[in-house]
Write an enzyme that holds these catalytic residues in place. Structure first.
Site, mmCIF file in Angstrom:
data_model
loop_
_atom_site.group_PDB
_atom_site.id
_atom_site.type_symbol
_atom_site.label_atom_id
_atom_site.label_comp_id
_atom_site.label_asym_id
_atom_site.label_seq_id
_atom_site.Cartn_x
_atom_site.Cartn_y
_atom_site.Cartn_z
ATOM 1 C CB THR A 1 122.077 58.950 82.024
ATOM 2 O OG1 THR A 1 122.804 59.929 81.317
ATOM 3 C CG2 THR A 1 120.702 58.820 81.465
ATOM 4 C CB ALA B 1 130.589 62.438 80.855
ATOM 5 C CB CYS B 2 125.005 61.815 81.191
ATOM 6 S SG CYS B 2 124.354 62.871 82.498
ATOM 7 N N GLY B 3 124.738 63.845 79.022
ATOM 8 C CA GLY B 3 124.399 65.075 78.319
ATOM 9 C C GLY B 3 124.214 66.281 79.228
ATOM 10 C CB ILE C 1 128.703 65.204 76.937
ATOM 11 C CG1 ILE C 1 128.198 63.801 77.275
ATOM 12 C CG2 ILE C 1 129.409 65.216 75.588
ATOM 13 C CD1 ILE C 1 129.213 62.676 77.170
#
Lengths: 157, 97
Positions: free
Chosen positions: B17, B10-12, B45
């Site tokens: 990423t 997970a990333c923003g 996220i």
């Protein structure tokens, strides 16, 4: 699949040296150039600033730290990357711990158009962050053309 | 494959990423002969809370504030190359693979 990274790297999107008082000043300069060349919408800059406050993008890569500001795909018109080699480092919050600030020397501002777009490019870019000699070399560049040529050869390998 | 462990990266934005991290994670697991024992998915996220029950572990490139009942491992090492082995060992330990 052959991916042509030269389509994503553009010399006109390199800002070297980038003179910025702080992170947001650098964002404004890099985002303005993305906007001028038609890669992002006028909502992109504010969206990047806002996202950076929630999810900071400073990466502690060793001696030469980098940051990869970006935002949601709806603010992007065409996939691109603006690169700023800072004259003097600016402070970013650390991606893995926003309470910690780090000094960043090179900013890769990403404009991504679709979810999971350009995975090979992103992976190449991450590989570049792991090459300390190359980051040193990049940080020492003083012209847009030298930066462009170095990135071109590094990402084409 | 039955019994495979599921990893959520997970990333923003769920775009940038996490995409960078996924391949390095795959490489590291492959090197240890563990890649066939896992399935890897990506998300934002903000989606973690709703996806946690279908997964065994989260690798996140940002801080995770949501309270979830599966282990969360920080994955920025896959971007910087610093401390990758330690993170991979941590993941393998959590998943018991």
């Amino acid at each position: 699949m052959i991916v042509d990274f030269t389509l994503l790297l553009k010399e006109e999107l390199m800002m070297v040296p980038l003179v910025a008082r702080n992170r947001e000043d650098a964002f404004e300069k890099l985002a303005l150039s993305l906007e001028q060349y038609g890669f992002v919408k006028d909502t992109y800059l504010e969206a990047v600033k806002k996202r950076e406050r929630t999810f900071p993008t400073g990466l502690c890569t060793g001696e030469i730290n980098v940051a990869i500001p970006h935002t949601d795909v709806e603010h992007v018109i065409q996939c691109a990357m603006a690169v700023g080699v800072l004259e003097k480092p600016v402070r970013f919050a650390n991606m893995e711990n926003p309470k910690v600030e780090i000094e960043v020397s090179i900013i890769f501002m990403l404009a991504l158009k679709n979810a999971h777009e350009q995975p090979a490019f992103l992976q190449k870019l991450a590989g570049l962050f792991q090459d300390k000699d190359l980051l040193h070399d990049l940080a020492s560049k003083t012209s847009t053309s030298a930066t462009y040529q170095l990135l071109l050869s590094a990402l084409a390998d | 494959m039955a019994g495979e462990k599921r990893i959520l990266v997970a990333c923003g934005t769920g775009v940038c990423t996490s995409t960078m991290a996924v391949n390095k994670l795959k490489d590291a697991l492959e090197k240890r002969g563990k890649l066939k024992q896992v399935r890897i998915n990506q998300c934002k996220i903000a989606e973690i809370a709703s996806m946690a029950s279908d997964n065994d572990l989260v690798v996140a490139t940002t801080q995770v504030s949501a309270k979830i009942n599966i282990p969360v491992v920080t994955g920025t090492a896959f971007l910087t190359g610093i401390g990758v082995d330690k993170v991979v060992e941590e993941i393998i330990d959590h998943l018991k693979i």
